[in-house]
Design an enzyme around this catalytic site. Structure first.
Site, PDB file in Angstrom:
ATOM      1  CB  CYS A   1      -7.211   1.242 -12.816  1.00  0.00           C
ATOM      2  SG  CYS A   1      -7.021   0.799 -11.089  1.00  0.00           S
TER       3      CYS A   1
ATOM      4  CG  HIS B   1      -4.715   4.206 -13.794  1.00  0.00           C
ATOM      5  ND1 HIS B   1      -5.532   4.849 -12.905  1.00  0.00           N
ATOM      6  CD2 HIS B   1      -4.201   3.121 -13.139  1.00  0.00           C
ATOM      7  CE1 HIS B   1      -5.520   4.192 -11.758  1.00  0.00           C
ATOM      8  NE2 HIS B   1      -4.715   3.146 -11.870  1.00  0.00           N
TER       9      HIS B   1
ATOM     10  CG  ASN C   1      -4.415   4.172  -8.324  1.00  0.00           C
ATOM     11  OD1 ASN C   1      -5.516   4.357  -8.846  1.00  0.00           O
ATOM     12  ND2 ASN C   1      -3.688   3.095  -8.534  1.00  0.00           N
TER      13      ASN C   1
HETATM   14  O1  UT7 Z   1      -4.173   1.030 -10.097  1.00  0.00           O
HETATM   15  C1  UT7 Z   1      -3.911  -0.313 -10.280  1.00  0.00           C
HETATM   16  C2  UT7 Z   1      -2.582  -0.530 -10.795  1.00  0.00           C
HETATM   17  N1  UT7 Z   1      -1.642  -0.573  -9.678  1.00  0.00           N
HETATM   18  C3  UT7 Z   1      -0.409  -0.241  -9.903  1.00  0.00           C
HETATM   19  O2  UT7 Z   1      -0.053   0.164 -10.976  1.00  0.00           O
HETATM   20  C4  UT7 Z   1       0.600  -0.460  -8.801  1.00  0.00           C
HETATM   21  C5  UT7 Z   1       1.881  -0.989  -9.407  1.00  0.00           C
HETATM   22  N2  UT7 Z   1       2.907  -1.242  -8.411  1.00  0.00           N
HETATM   23  C6  UT7 Z   1       3.564  -0.256  -7.781  1.00  0.00           C
HETATM   24  O3  UT7 Z   1       3.274   0.902  -7.954  1.00  0.00           O
HETATM   25  C7  UT7 Z   1       4.719  -0.639  -6.901  1.00  0.00           C
HETATM   26  O4  UT7 Z   1       4.971  -2.015  -7.049  1.00  0.00           O
HETATM   27  C8  UT7 Z   1       4.515  -0.314  -5.399  1.00  0.00           C
HETATM   28  C9  UT7 Z   1       4.533   1.189  -5.185  1.00  0.00           C
HETATM   29  C10 UT7 Z   1       3.213  -0.878  -4.898  1.00  0.00           C
HETATM   30  C11 UT7 Z   1       5.651  -0.911  -4.592  1.00  0.00           C
HETATM   31  O5  UT7 Z   1       6.886  -0.381  -5.045  1.00  0.00           O
HETATM   32  P1  UT7 Z   1       8.084  -1.350  -5.438  1.00  0.00           P
HETATM   33  O6  UT7 Z   1       9.215  -0.499  -5.813  1.00  0.00           O
HETATM   34  O7  UT7 Z   1       7.578  -2.316  -6.463  1.00  0.00           O
HETATM   35  O8  UT7 Z   1       8.373  -2.064  -4.083  1.00  0.00           O
HETATM   36  P2  UT7 Z   1       8.463  -3.636  -3.800  1.00  0.00           P
HETATM   37  O9  UT7 Z   1       7.109  -4.213  -3.682  1.00  0.00           O
HETATM   38  O10 UT7 Z   1       9.423  -4.232  -4.781  1.00  0.00           O
HETATM   39  O11 UT7 Z   1       9.147  -3.633  -2.370  1.00  0.00           O
HETATM   40  C12 UT7 Z   1      10.490  -3.131  -2.155  1.00  0.00           C
HETATM   41  C13 UT7 Z   1      10.737  -3.041  -0.671  1.00  0.00           C
HETATM   42  C14 UT7 Z   1      10.316  -4.288   0.089  1.00  0.00           C
HETATM   43  O12 UT7 Z   1      11.216  -4.479   1.142  1.00  0.00           O
HETATM   44  P3  UT7 Z   1      12.402  -5.556   1.014  1.00  0.00           P
HETATM   45  O13 UT7 Z   1      11.709  -6.870   0.780  1.00  0.00           O
HETATM   46  O14 UT7 Z   1      13.220  -5.109  -0.169  1.00  0.00           O
HETATM   47  O15 UT7 Z   1      13.090  -5.430   2.317  1.00  0.00           O
HETATM   48  C15 UT7 Z   1       8.966  -3.940   0.664  1.00  0.00           C
HETATM   49  O16 UT7 Z   1       8.673  -4.640   1.834  1.00  0.00           O
HETATM   50  O17 UT7 Z   1       9.952  -1.983  -0.131  1.00  0.00           O
HETATM   51  C16 UT7 Z   1       9.164  -2.463   0.950  1.00  0.00           C
HETATM   52  N3  UT7 Z   1       7.910  -1.718   0.946  1.00  0.00           N
HETATM   53  C17 UT7 Z   1       7.776  -0.565   1.617  1.00  0.00           C
HETATM   54  N4  UT7 Z   1       8.625   0.145   2.384  1.00  0.00           N
HETATM   55  C18 UT7 Z   1       8.158   1.290   2.909  1.00  0.00           C
HETATM   56  C19 UT7 Z   1       6.754  -2.028   0.322  1.00  0.00           C
HETATM   57  N5  UT7 Z   1       5.847  -1.066   0.558  1.00  0.00           N
HETATM   58  C20 UT7 Z   1       6.448  -0.156   1.374  1.00  0.00           C
HETATM   59  C21 UT7 Z   1       6.028   1.042   1.961  1.00  0.00           C
HETATM   60  N6  UT7 Z   1       6.913   1.723   2.718  1.00  0.00           N
HETATM   61  N7  UT7 Z   1       4.793   1.529   1.795  1.00  0.00           N
END
Ligand code: UT7
Length: 398
Positions: A115, A258, A288
């Site tokens: 990216c 980005h 993205n």
């Molecule tokens: O371009 C390359 C660079 N990439 C990035 O910059 C991505 C950076 N990361 C992010 O943007 C975020 O980490 C995500 C959007 C991918 C995820 O958001 P988050 O707030 O970090 O969520 P998390 O991974 O901490 O997960 C929180 C909860 C989890 O459930 P529990 O364990 O708390 O019950 C996940 O299983 O959200 C759940 N979860 C979802 N729920 C509904 C993870 N993905 C989803 C989803 N829909 N799509």
């Protein structure tokens, strides 16, 4: 050094027409529009259609950028495509774009920095111009991320989209253009965001769509770790590049980051003590698009009237590698007006370029037939014919 400054004189983007909404994704994986909007700021993304490839998206964006710049494709001497989704390792996507454009005087190569790729490519092209080895360069970010996603992984499939953006850089003795860049990498975080290469570690008997360790050849990401990494590095590298260009935050009109996650941008703005409104975001509608996200956002910022002559604009990318990078640019162009007939004639030029390319291919086949050196297809046919003959010989003997 040739004392040349690299100025952006043209820009263009191409997004495939097919829109995929959060609601549509929520029918594939366990997620919701509310969750995706709240956690990322993304509402919809574009997905390439059957006839579209990374190279065709890149070509469309490049053709539009050349049109804005009023530059003939033969004037381009360097084409860099930043991409993580080339259809082939070689030929480079940039070579295909060179052929589609008919830019017969250009060198062409792909650049892989995930990216951050567009900012890396911008810096490379600007250096080539400053060094005098290039006069007019096309810098493109293009991706078909939808083809390397695991559509069962809700942690990644909700984020990415397809598209391409391009800029034309031209050398001039007038000071301005790209003022400073900083590029960084930390390979110790390689496992946090990965896309295995096709056939990188072949294991006999394995399904070719799977890599050696049994995982599909799709993106894997540790979202939380990447989030933490991004919030740390974006503010640091923006500060670093401002210092290099001798600018204070008040001198910066716009930051085009980005487009990964609106919350990352909010955190970076807070750390930099800059108003979040100074960051341009278009991820709500484009998602993205990895290396394509910054040039696409640049085009949208221009369209939205967010850039005025002599504004200082910062591009900042971060992603797989790990990599991160930033550039400061003085926005100092007023593109010449282009009439409809000029536009139509330019489109014709690309049809002529394709025809020329096909003629060259046909010419090569004819000359190899005449000189007796068979084409790969003819070799294959001969081999099949010989095998048939030897099989029927064996049968007769038996
Ligand atoms: O371009 C390359 C660079 N990439 C990035 O910059 C991505 C950076 N990361 C992010 O943007 C975020 O980490 C995500 C959007 C991918 C995820 O958001 P988050 O707030 O970090 O969520 P998390 O991974 O901490 O997960 C929180 C909860 C989890 O459930 P529990 O364990 O708390 O019950 C996940 O299983 O959200 C759940 N979860 C979802 N729920 C509904 C993870 N993905 C989803 C989803 N829909 N799509």
């Amino acid at each position: 050094m040739s004392n040349q400054y690299a100025h952006i004189i043209g820009w263009g983007k191409y997004l495939p027409p097919r829109v995929v909404t959060n609601e549509e994704i929520s029918r594939i994986v366990d997620t919701s529009d509310e969750w995706i909007m709240a956690r990322t700021g993304i509402r919809e993304r574009r997905i390439a259609g059957p006839g579209e490839t990374t190279a065709t998206l890149a070509f469309e964006a490049a053709a539009r950028a050349l049109e804005v710049a009023d530059v003939h494709p033969s004037e381009v001497d360097l084409i860099i495509v930043a991409t993580s989704t080339p259809e082939t390792i070689f030929p480079a996507t940039a070579s295909l774009v060179q052929d589609y454009l008919g830019s017969r005087n250009a060198g062409a190569f792909d650049l892989s920095a995930a990216c951050s790729g567009f900012v890396y490519a911008l810096s490379m092209a600007s250096n080539a111009i400053s060094a005098g080895s290039s006069q007019v360069a096309l810098v493109i970010g293009a991706e078909t991320m939808s083809r390397v996603l695991d559509w069962q992984d809700r942690g990644t499939c909700i984020l990415f989209g397809d598209g391409a953006g391009a800029v034309v850089l031209k050398g001039s003795s007038v000071p301005g253009g790209l003022l400073a860049s900083s590029l960084r990498s930390d390979g110790s975080g390689a496992d946090l965001l990965r896309l295995p290469a096709v056939y990188s570690s072949p294991v006999p008997g394995l399904d070719p769509t799977f890599s050696a360790n049994g995982h599909p050849r799709t993106i894997t990401m540790n979202g939380r770790q990447i989030f933490r990494f991004a919030t740390q590095v974006v503010s640091d590298i923006v500060e670093e590049v401002m210092e290099k260009a001798d600018l204070t935050p008040d001198d910066v009109a716009l930051i085009i980051p980005h487009q990964a996650n609106a919350r990352i941008v909010e955190a970076a703005a807070k750390k930099l003590k800059m108003p979040v409104e100074r960051f341009f975001l278009n991820l709500e509608h484009a998602g993205n698009t990895s290396a394509a996200s910054i040039p696409i956002a640049l085009c949208d910022a221009v369209e939205a009237g967010r850039l005025a002559p002599n504004d200082n604009v910062i591009f900042v990318g971060f992603g797989g590698g790990l990599t991160w990078a930033a550039s400061v640019l003085k926005w100092d162009v007023t593109p010449p007006p282009v009439s409809l007939s000029q536009r139509q004639w330019r489109r014709m030029r690309y049809v002529i370029a394709r025809t020329r390319s096909r003629l060259r291919q046909t010419g090569r086949s004819v000359s190899s037939m005449v000189s007796g050196s068979p084409t790969p297809e003819a070799r294959m046919r001969d081999a099949e014919r010989n095998e048939k003959k030897s099989r029927s010989k064996k049968k007769r003997k038996a």
